[in-house]
Design a protein around this motif. Sequence first.
Motif, PDB file in Angstrom:
ATOM      1  N   GLY A 254       0.779  -1.038   0.003  1.00  0.00           N
ATOM      2  CA  GLY A 254      -0.133   0.030  -0.095  1.00  0.00           C
ATOM      3  C   GLY A 254       0.885   1.195  -0.094  1.00  0.00           C
ATOM      4  N   ALA A 255       1.963   1.335   0.632  1.00  0.00           N
ATOM      5  CA  ALA A 255       2.881   2.344   0.746  1.00  0.00           C
ATOM      6  C   ALA A 255       3.446   2.435  -0.754  1.00  0.00           C
ATOM      7  N   PHE A 256       3.661   1.400  -1.342  1.00  0.00           N
ATOM      8  CA  PHE A 256       4.566   1.847  -2.762  1.00  0.00           C
ATOM      9  C   PHE A 256       3.258   2.445  -3.718  1.00  0.00           C
ATOM     10  N   GLY A 257       2.111   1.985  -3.345  1.00  0.00           N
ATOM     11  CA  GLY A 257       0.869   2.505  -4.056  1.00  0.00           C
ATOM     12  C   GLY A 257       0.852   4.159  -3.938  1.00  0.00           C
ATOM     13  N   THR A 258       1.099   4.606  -2.628  1.00  0.00           N
ATOM     14  CA  THR A 258       1.133   5.934  -2.386  1.00  0.00           C
ATOM     15  C   THR A 258       2.408   6.489  -3.127  1.00  0.00           C
ATOM     16  N   VAL A 259       3.616   5.847  -3.132  1.00  0.00           N
ATOM     17  CA  VAL A 259       4.481   6.455  -3.741  1.00  0.00           C
ATOM     18  C   VAL A 259       4.043   6.467  -5.201  1.00  0.00           C
ATOM     19  N   SER A 260       3.820   5.655  -5.882  1.00  0.00           N
ATOM     20  CA  SER A 260       3.429   5.682  -7.222  1.00  0.00           C
ATOM     21  C   SER A 260       2.317   6.724  -7.748  1.00  0.00           C
ATOM     22  N   ALA A 261       1.317   6.875  -6.928  1.00  0.00           N
ATOM     23  CA  ALA A 261       0.368   8.079  -6.844  1.00  0.00           C
ATOM     24  C   ALA A 261       1.220   9.516  -6.782  1.00  0.00           C
ATOM     25  N   VAL A 262       2.191   9.646  -6.023  1.00  0.00           N
ATOM     26  CA  VAL A 262       2.683  10.670  -6.041  1.00  0.00           C
ATOM     27  C   VAL A 262       3.864  10.981  -7.273  1.00  0.00           C
ATOM     28  N   LEU A 263       4.211   9.859  -7.736  1.00  0.00           N
ATOM     29  CA  LEU A 263       5.091  10.004  -8.707  1.00  0.00           C
ATOM     30  C   LEU A 263       4.148  10.302 -10.138  1.00  0.00           C
ATOM     31  N   ALA A 264       3.031   9.926 -10.353  1.00  0.00           N
ATOM     32  CA  ALA A 264       1.962  10.248 -11.186  1.00  0.00           C
ATOM     33  C   ALA A 264       1.658  11.835 -11.170  1.00  0.00           C
ATOM     34  N   ALA A 265       1.337  12.090  -9.849  1.00  0.00           N
ATOM     35  CA  ALA A 265       1.180  13.582  -9.716  1.00  0.00           C
ATOM     36  C   ALA A 265       2.065  14.611 -10.039  1.00  0.00           C
ATOM     37  N   GLY A 266       3.595  14.269  -9.927  1.00  0.00           N
ATOM     38  CA  GLY A 266       4.579  14.979 -10.192  1.00  0.00           C
ATOM     39  C   GLY A 266       4.631  15.038 -11.666  1.00  0.00           C
ATOM     40  N   GLY A 267       4.347  13.907 -12.401  1.00  0.00           N
ATOM     41  CA  GLY A 267       4.499  13.852 -13.813  1.00  0.00           C
ATOM     42  C   GLY A 267       3.519  14.893 -14.617  1.00  0.00           C
ATOM     43  N   ILE A 268       2.545  14.917 -14.040  1.00  0.00           N
ATOM     44  CA  ILE A 268       1.072  15.889 -14.380  1.00  0.00           C
ATOM     45  C   ILE A 268       1.847  17.196 -14.298  1.00  0.00           C
ATOM     46  N   VAL A 307      10.136  11.086   4.131  1.00  0.00           N
ATOM     47  CA  VAL A 307      11.293  11.757   3.331  1.00  0.00           C
ATOM     48  C   VAL A 307      11.096  11.357   2.073  1.00  0.00           C
ATOM     49  N   LEU A 308      10.708   9.987   1.665  1.00  0.00           N
ATOM     50  CA  LEU A 308      10.904   9.632   0.253  1.00  0.00           C
ATOM     51  C   LEU A 308       9.935  10.166  -0.521  1.00  0.00           C
ATOM     52  N   LEU A 309       8.597  10.325   0.012  1.00  0.00           N
ATOM     53  CA  LEU A 309       7.550  10.851  -0.709  1.00  0.00           C
ATOM     54  C   LEU A 309       7.924  12.365  -0.799  1.00  0.00           C
ATOM     55  N   VAL A 310       8.472  13.156  -0.104  1.00  0.00           N
ATOM     56  CA  VAL A 310       8.912  14.540  -0.215  1.00  0.00           C
ATOM     57  C   VAL A 310       9.786  14.558  -1.361  1.00  0.00           C
ATOM     58  N   LEU A 311      10.658  13.684  -1.582  1.00  0.00           N
ATOM     59  CA  LEU A 311      11.811  13.672  -2.607  1.00  0.00           C
ATOM     60  C   LEU A 311      11.268  13.063  -3.990  1.00  0.00           C
ATOM     61  N   VAL A 312      10.200  12.305  -3.785  1.00  0.00           N
ATOM     62  CA  VAL A 312       9.718  11.670  -5.208  1.00  0.00           C
ATOM     63  C   VAL A 312       8.988  13.015  -6.028  1.00  0.00           C
ATOM     64  N   LEU A 313       8.391  13.614  -5.298  1.00  0.00           N
ATOM     65  CA  LEU A 313       7.614  14.526  -6.429  1.00  0.00           C
ATOM     66  C   LEU A 313       8.389  15.505  -7.087  1.00  0.00           C
ATOM     67  N   PRO A 314       9.519  16.161  -6.691  1.00  0.00           N
ATOM     68  CA  PRO A 314      10.354  16.697  -7.534  1.00  0.00           C
ATOM     69  C   PRO A 314      11.100  15.839  -8.386  1.00  0.00           C
ATOM     70  N   MET A 315      11.395  14.659  -7.963  1.00  0.00           N
ATOM     71  CA  MET A 315      12.106  13.654  -9.027  1.00  0.00           C
ATOM     72  C   MET A 315      11.055  13.600 -10.421  1.00  0.00           C
ATOM     73  N   ALA A 316       9.835  13.355 -10.124  1.00  0.00           N
ATOM     74  CA  ALA A 316       8.998  13.281 -11.181  1.00  0.00           C
ATOM     75  C   ALA A 316       8.719  14.323 -12.092  1.00  0.00           C
TER      76      ALA A 316
END
Length: 419
Positions: A254-268, A307-316
């Motif tokens: 479930g946590a990885f699902g959250t990470v994937s959702a943040v990646l998708a939001a960052g891509g948009i 911390v990972l979620l905070v970094l994942v958004l600018p990565m995307a």
Amino acid sequence: MRWWSAANFLSNAGTWMQLTVQNLLVLQITGSAAATGLSVSVQAAPALFISVLGGAAVDRWPRRTTVAVSQALLGAVAFTTALLVALDRLDLTGLLLLAAVTGVIATVDGPACALLGNDLVPAEDLPSAIGVGALVHSAGRLVGTALAGVSVGFLGTASAYAANGLSFLFVASVVPFLRPVRDARGDRDTAPKAVPGDAPRASDMTVREGVAFFARRPRLVALACVSAISSVFGRNYGLTLAVLVTGPLAAGAGAFGTVSAVLAAGGIVGAVLGGRLRRPSVRLVGVMAAAGGLLQAVAGLSPSLLVLLVLVLPMAVVESVSDTAMTSVLQTDPPVHLRGRVLGIWSSIGTVWSLGGPPLLGLLMETAGARGALVGGGLLIAGTIAAGFAVRARRPLALVPVRPRDGDVPLTPALETAA
């Protein structure tokens, strides 16, 4: 452009519905995970071997007609698959054959659709159009993935293929009503008659001529190098971040699902920002890719999921901006009569990285672990791009003679404009 975007949204949603259930269908037929991987490889193989031929066809044929026919053919393949699934007549051999046919048609359809979309806007708005395309792709992926589960649950696996077939037919029905802008010369259905001697000769429409242009164009070679290093040692977040989240960070699926959702939001968000670019350049692509590599390296050291979620958004975000800029350069740098072949060559290159990258990255993870792969890969990306910039900065600029004008000193050398 609005009609084209709406059509592409439906087409992307249908495609992701089919892709989502395709692996499930192979497992239902064979019960073998290896067969699932084989079906993916069979569909990707044409892009690896004959994309250049598909691009050459796009350069030769009327663009709108090419898109309409290729979309109709893809729809026919999807409907055929749906019918065979519904009648329980589809075996592994038939599925692989249909996947191969889809891959062959896609070698023409991909560059044709990309270039037709470019023809619908003035040249200065092309980055914005590409940003809109990225938004449409992301939205279609989210909607299609969600609809796949619903359609399979209520109507069965065949429904996803049927929906994809309908989406292709919708695109084909919209194409005849599209009107390229006056300065778009890519569509031979509407382009003005060329002055005798201006049109490319048949000898200039060969695959060899396209390959030679790509190999001799430093900007395109630089893009290929950036794409290679980024694709192999980064971007495969579905693999690296999944292992990091479920392993060192001790979180669940479930946590990885959250990470994937943040990646998708960052891509948009990145697609929106990329769409505002007016002068995309190779330098911008490299800077964004290097920034993404550094963020990836820091993300690999994340002590917690937050911390990972905070970094994942600018990565995307930086990845999406880099992709938009790269696509803009790739689709505008070549002459009009070469763009199909250049996109075909790029498709072959991208297929190499998409097929070879995950195994290499998996080997790195086996050796260094998830954190080591993220940190080492990110630093390698940033370091390689920085080294490329340093070499380019030290390279002496070529001197070219300028034709003298009245009052000029004859044969005064001038600095060549940097690529």
